[in-house]
Every structure is written in C-alpha cells, then in structure tokens.
Design a protein around this motif. Structure first.
Motif, PDB file in Angstrom:
ATOM      1  N   ARG A  19       0.576   0.500  -3.718  1.00 43.27           N
ATOM      2  CA  ARG A  19       1.636   1.479  -3.941  1.00 43.27           C
ATOM      3  C   ARG A  19       1.648   1.972  -5.386  1.00 43.27           C
ATOM      4  O   ARG A  19       2.086   3.098  -5.653  1.00 43.27           O
ATOM      5  CB  ARG A  19       2.988   0.867  -3.574  1.00 43.27           C
ATOM      6  CG  ARG A  19       3.061   0.396  -2.133  1.00 43.27           C
ATOM      7  CD  ARG A  19       4.425  -0.126  -1.772  1.00 43.27           C
ATOM      8  NE  ARG A  19       4.376  -0.902  -0.533  1.00 43.27           N
ATOM      9  CZ  ARG A  19       5.441  -1.319   0.127  1.00 43.27           C
ATOM     10  NH1 ARG A  19       6.648  -1.032  -0.333  1.00 43.27           N
ATOM     11  NH2 ARG A  19       5.312  -2.028   1.238  1.00 43.27           N
ATOM     12  N   ALA A  20       1.145   1.156  -6.302  1.00 44.56           N
ATOM     13  CA  ALA A  20       1.092   1.555  -7.714  1.00 44.56           C
ATOM     14  C   ALA A  20       0.139   2.718  -7.944  1.00 44.56           C
ATOM     15  O   ALA A  20       0.207   3.373  -8.988  1.00 44.56           O
ATOM     16  CB  ALA A  20       0.683   0.362  -8.580  1.00 44.56           C
ATOM     17  N   TRP A  21      -0.766   2.967  -6.994  1.00 42.26           N
ATOM     18  CA  TRP A  21      -1.697   4.093  -7.124  1.00 42.26           C
ATOM     19  C   TRP A  21      -1.040   5.422  -6.787  1.00 42.26           C
ATOM     20  O   TRP A  21      -1.600   6.483  -7.087  1.00 42.26           O
ATOM     21  CB  TRP A  21      -2.896   3.909  -6.212  1.00 42.26           C
ATOM     22  CG  TRP A  21      -3.803   2.777  -6.582  1.00 42.26           C
ATOM     23  CD1 TRP A  21      -3.704   1.948  -7.659  1.00 42.26           C
ATOM     24  CD2 TRP A  21      -4.961   2.355  -5.851  1.00 42.26           C
ATOM     25  NE1 TRP A  21      -4.727   1.031  -7.647  1.00 42.26           N
ATOM     26  CE2 TRP A  21      -5.512   1.258  -6.563  1.00 42.26           C
ATOM     27  CE3 TRP A  21      -5.582   2.787  -4.689  1.00 42.26           C
ATOM     28  CZ2 TRP A  21      -6.660   0.589  -6.125  1.00 42.26           C
ATOM     29  CZ3 TRP A  21      -6.715   2.129  -4.248  1.00 42.26           C
ATOM     30  CH2 TRP A  21      -7.257   1.048  -4.958  1.00 42.26           C
ATOM     31  N   GLU A  23       1.421   8.712  -6.766  1.00 41.30           N
ATOM     32  CA  GLU A  23       2.077   9.514  -7.791  1.00 41.30           C
ATOM     33  C   GLU A  23       3.545   9.086  -7.930  1.00 41.30           C
ATOM     34  O   GLU A  23       4.163   8.594  -6.970  1.00 41.30           O
ATOM     35  CB  GLU A  23       2.009  10.999  -7.427  1.00 41.30           C
ATOM     36  CG  GLU A  23       0.603  11.559  -7.319  1.00 41.30           C
ATOM     37  CD  GLU A  23      -0.085  11.694  -8.665  1.00 41.30           C
ATOM     38  OE1 GLU A  23       0.635  11.807  -9.682  1.00 41.30           O
ATOM     39  OE2 GLU A  23      -1.333  11.690  -8.704  1.00 41.30           O
ATOM     40  N   SER A  24       4.111   9.288  -9.107  1.00 39.55           N
ATOM     41  CA  SER A  24       5.470   8.825  -9.370  1.00 39.55           C
ATOM     42  C   SER A  24       6.501   9.469  -8.449  1.00 39.55           C
ATOM     43  O   SER A  24       7.538   8.863  -8.144  1.00 39.55           O
ATOM     44  CB  SER A  24       5.841   9.094 -10.835  1.00 39.55           C
ATOM     45  OG  SER A  24       5.775  10.488 -11.118  1.00 39.55           O
ATOM     46  N   TRP A  25       6.224  10.687  -7.982  1.00 36.49           N
ATOM     47  CA  TRP A  25       7.168  11.388  -7.124  1.00 36.49           C
ATOM     48  C   TRP A  25       7.025  10.994  -5.652  1.00 36.49           C
ATOM     49  O   TRP A  25       7.855  11.349  -4.811  1.00 36.49           O
ATOM     50  CB  TRP A  25       6.973  12.900  -7.237  1.00 36.49           C
ATOM     51  CG  TRP A  25       5.539  13.345  -7.086  1.00 36.49           C
ATOM     52  CD1 TRP A  25       4.662  13.605  -8.092  1.00 36.49           C
ATOM     53  CD2 TRP A  25       4.822  13.549  -5.860  1.00 36.49           C
ATOM     54  NE1 TRP A  25       3.436  13.968  -7.579  1.00 36.49           N
ATOM     55  CE2 TRP A  25       3.508  13.941  -6.213  1.00 36.49           C
ATOM     56  CE3 TRP A  25       5.152  13.445  -4.516  1.00 36.49           C
ATOM     57  CZ2 TRP A  25       2.527  14.231  -5.252  1.00 36.49           C
ATOM     58  CZ3 TRP A  25       4.176  13.721  -3.556  1.00 36.49           C
ATOM     59  CH2 TRP A  25       2.887  14.110  -3.937  1.00 36.49           C
ATOM     60  N   ASP A  26       5.981  10.257  -5.332  1.00 36.22           N
ATOM     61  CA  ASP A  26       5.653   9.966  -3.942  1.00 36.22           C
ATOM     62  C   ASP A  26       6.496   8.800  -3.420  1.00 36.22           C
ATOM     63  O   ASP A  26       7.040   8.010  -4.194  1.00 36.22           O
ATOM     64  CB  ASP A  26       4.163   9.635  -3.825  1.00 36.22           C
ATOM     65  CG  ASP A  26       3.606   9.895  -2.446  1.00 36.22           C
ATOM     66  OD1 ASP A  26       4.353  10.389  -1.573  1.00 36.22           O
ATOM     67  OD2 ASP A  26       2.410   9.601  -2.236  1.00 36.22           O
ATOM     68  N   ARG A  27       6.564   8.695  -2.094  1.00 33.89           N
ATOM     69  CA  ARG A  27       7.284   7.600  -1.446  1.00 33.89           C
ATOM     70  C   ARG A  27       6.371   7.015  -0.374  1.00 33.89           C
ATOM     71  O   ARG A  27       6.141   7.640   0.669  1.00 33.89           O
ATOM     72  CB  ARG A  27       8.599   8.103  -0.824  1.00 33.89           C
ATOM     73  CG  ARG A  27       9.562   8.698  -1.847  1.00 33.89           C
ATOM     74  CD  ARG A  27      10.079   7.630  -2.808  1.00 33.89           C
ATOM     75  NE  ARG A  27      10.984   8.185  -3.809  1.00 33.89           N
ATOM     76  CZ  ARG A  27      10.613   8.585  -5.021  1.00 33.89           C
ATOM     77  NH1 ARG A  27       9.343   8.506  -5.388  1.00 33.89           N
ATOM     78  NH2 ARG A  27      11.505   9.059  -5.879  1.00 33.89           N
ATOM     79  N   ASN A 104      -1.553   7.431  -2.636  1.00 28.25           N
ATOM     80  CA  ASN A 104      -2.333   6.220  -2.885  1.00 28.25           C
ATOM     81  C   ASN A 104      -3.577   6.170  -2.013  1.00 28.25           C
ATOM     82  O   ASN A 104      -4.586   5.575  -2.395  1.00 28.25           O
ATOM     83  CB  ASN A 104      -1.479   4.957  -2.703  1.00 28.25           C
ATOM     84  CG  ASN A 104      -0.697   4.938  -1.411  1.00 28.25           C
ATOM     85  OD1 ASN A 104      -0.369   5.960  -0.833  1.00 28.25           O
ATOM     86  ND2 ASN A 104      -0.378   3.743  -0.946  1.00 28.25           N
ATOM     87  N   GLY A 133      -4.217   5.762 -15.167  1.00 27.49           N
ATOM     88  CA  GLY A 133      -3.177   4.753 -14.994  1.00 27.49           C
ATOM     89  C   GLY A 133      -3.616   3.610 -14.110  1.00 27.49           C
ATOM     90  O   GLY A 133      -4.755   3.145 -14.167  1.00 27.49           O
TER      91      GLY A 133
END
Length: 279
Positions: A19-21, A23-27, A104, A133
């Motif tokens: 899940r860390a892969w 994008e920050s906006w993704d769920r 991800n 990242g």
C-alpha cells in the motif's frame, strides 16, 4: 499453497502490491470483508459497479479484487439509497469482500503496464516514469517503454492494438502520420496524458494510453512529440487481470475468475461508414 481466508489473501496482495507504493491521493487495500471468512472463489474486475457485483454474487465469489477504488473521495454516508452505499450493502449481505489494488499495481514490476506492453509484444521494457519514494527501484514505475518485434507503420500498429486489446465501443484511434514507422513504443495503463512530455523524452516513436484529450494531443503533436494511440480506459487495464489471476492461482487453492464485462462507460460508436446517406 496456503489456506485461503480473506486475511491470508489480503496479506499476500499487500505483500505483492504494498500500500505504501500507492499515490498519496489513492485509496487501496481491503475495503470491506470479514478477515476470517474463507475464500474459495475470487473475481478480478477493473471496476466495482452493479454489473460486476451481480457477477460476483452469481458466481458465489467470496472476494472481489478490483483495480479501481470504490471509495476514492471521502463520503459521509453509505446509506442504501446511494449508489456506492447500495453496492456496499449488497456485498456485505452476500458475504463478498472487496479489495483494491490501484496505483500500487500500476507502479509494480510486473504491473498494469507490463500486461499492456505484453499484448503488443514489446520487449526490453523499462519504466516510462521510474518510481520514487517507497516504490523506487527494481524496475518499478508508471508506464513502460519497449521495442516492437519489427517496425510497423502507425496505421498497422493501430490495427494490431485493436486486435490484441479487449474490444470496446470506443475502439482504438491514433494521432500522427499513418505511414510513419514505429519501432519504440511507450504504453501506460489508464489515463496517460499527464505523461505526454515524458513519452516525448523517452525516445518512443508512439505512445499508447487512455483518455487523451483534444488540446493536449494537438499541442503535443505540434511540438514534435511521438504519435499517439488512444484506447478505452477499461481496455488498457483489463490485461492486468489475467496476470494477477494467474498469480493468485499459484499461491492459493482457489478458483479465480477474470471478468470480461466491459465496464467502459462508452457503449456506442458510429462513423460515416455506418450512416445511410439520403439525397
């Protein structure tokens, strides 16, 4: 192989597509489901929509693996008289868990764009936009760039893409000189116009993705960018389902079904050849 529960399948998916892969906006990750519920059948879909929920329930699936998130923006209610709330209630009543692997899975190696590149027979793949990242390294990144087995004209490549990719009403359209030779091709599963400049710097002769828009395409071509091929969003991501389904079958003693329900919103296509011209 290991025993199959929602928890064990989720853990395996989280390890393959951390899940860390995303994008920050993704769920991404588990949306709903009881962790200890057994899993004997999985349905892989691009979109969790009423039609694929119907399919999951009819198949007796215990888990849906979806590419696109059902909840991408915050909601204040999952009441059954809302579109997404109705789906959640149906899934819970039927005992169907829902898991999402989105950006991800896009950035993974192999990931969504690898499956798309394979449909065109591309070799020597490298990321179009290398990951940064948490996902950086080991060939991960968005999109792929590779070589065709032999050069094709843009027109011939467009026909090849139409034959190799899932059929949709939208079909495949191209922008550029139909007779231009294409050797090196960039691809990106899903919407790809944010990578037009990256594709231009990649040395690709053509770039295939989904959801291209008039003005960005016009400006891209006017500035000397590579030819473009525009395909349906669903068609560009559907090939990945075969890959992740094959992996799930190797890891778990479960039946895995890949949905071929075309969930692209565009359902009708016509051109001048379809029209009856009357004087």
């Amino acid at each position: 192989m290991t025993d199959s529960t929602v928890r064990s399948v989720v853990d395996a998916l989280d390890a393959r597509f951390p899940r860390a892969w995303a994008e920050s906006w993704d769920r991404v990750g588990l949306v709903l489901g009881e962790f200890e519920h057994p899993v004997t059948r999985v349905l892989c879909v691009v979109d969790c929509v009423p039609e694929t929920v119907d399919q999951a329930i009819e198949l007796g699936a215990d888990l849906i693996l979806a590419h696109h998130p059902l909840f991408l923006k915050p909601v204040s209610s999952i009441a059954p008289d809302t579109f997404k709330g109705a789906l959640v209630h149906r899934l819970i009543r039927a005992g169907v868990a829902l898991y999402t692997a989105h950006t991800n899975a896009d950035v993974a190696n192999p990931g969504v764009s690898d499956a798309l590149a394979a449909r065109l027979g591309l070799t020597g793949l490298s990321p179009l936009a290398p990951a940064e990242g948490a996902a950086a390294g080991e060939g991960r990144g968005l999109g792929r760039v590779g070589e065709l087995p032999e050069p094709l004209t843009l027109a011939a490549l467009t026909r090849l893409a139409a034959r190799r990719l899932p059929v949709t009403a939208a079909g495949v359209r191209a922008a550029g000189d139909p007779d231009a030779l294409v050797r090196r091709v960039a691809v990106c599963g899903g919407a790809g116009d944010s990578f037009l400049s990256v594709a231009a710097r990649s040395g690709a002769d053509a770039y295939l993705c989904a959801d291209l828009r008039h003005h960005p395409v016009s400006e891209h071509l006017a500035s000397g960018g590579p030819a473009l091929l525009d395909v349906a969003h669903w068609a560009s991501e559907r090939p990945w389902l075969d890959d992740v389904a094959a992996w799930l079958r190797e890891v778990f003693p479960v039946e895995v079904v890949v949905s071929d329900l075309d969930t692209d919103p565009w359902t009708v296509h016509a051109n001048h050849d379809d029209l009856e011209i009357r004087p």
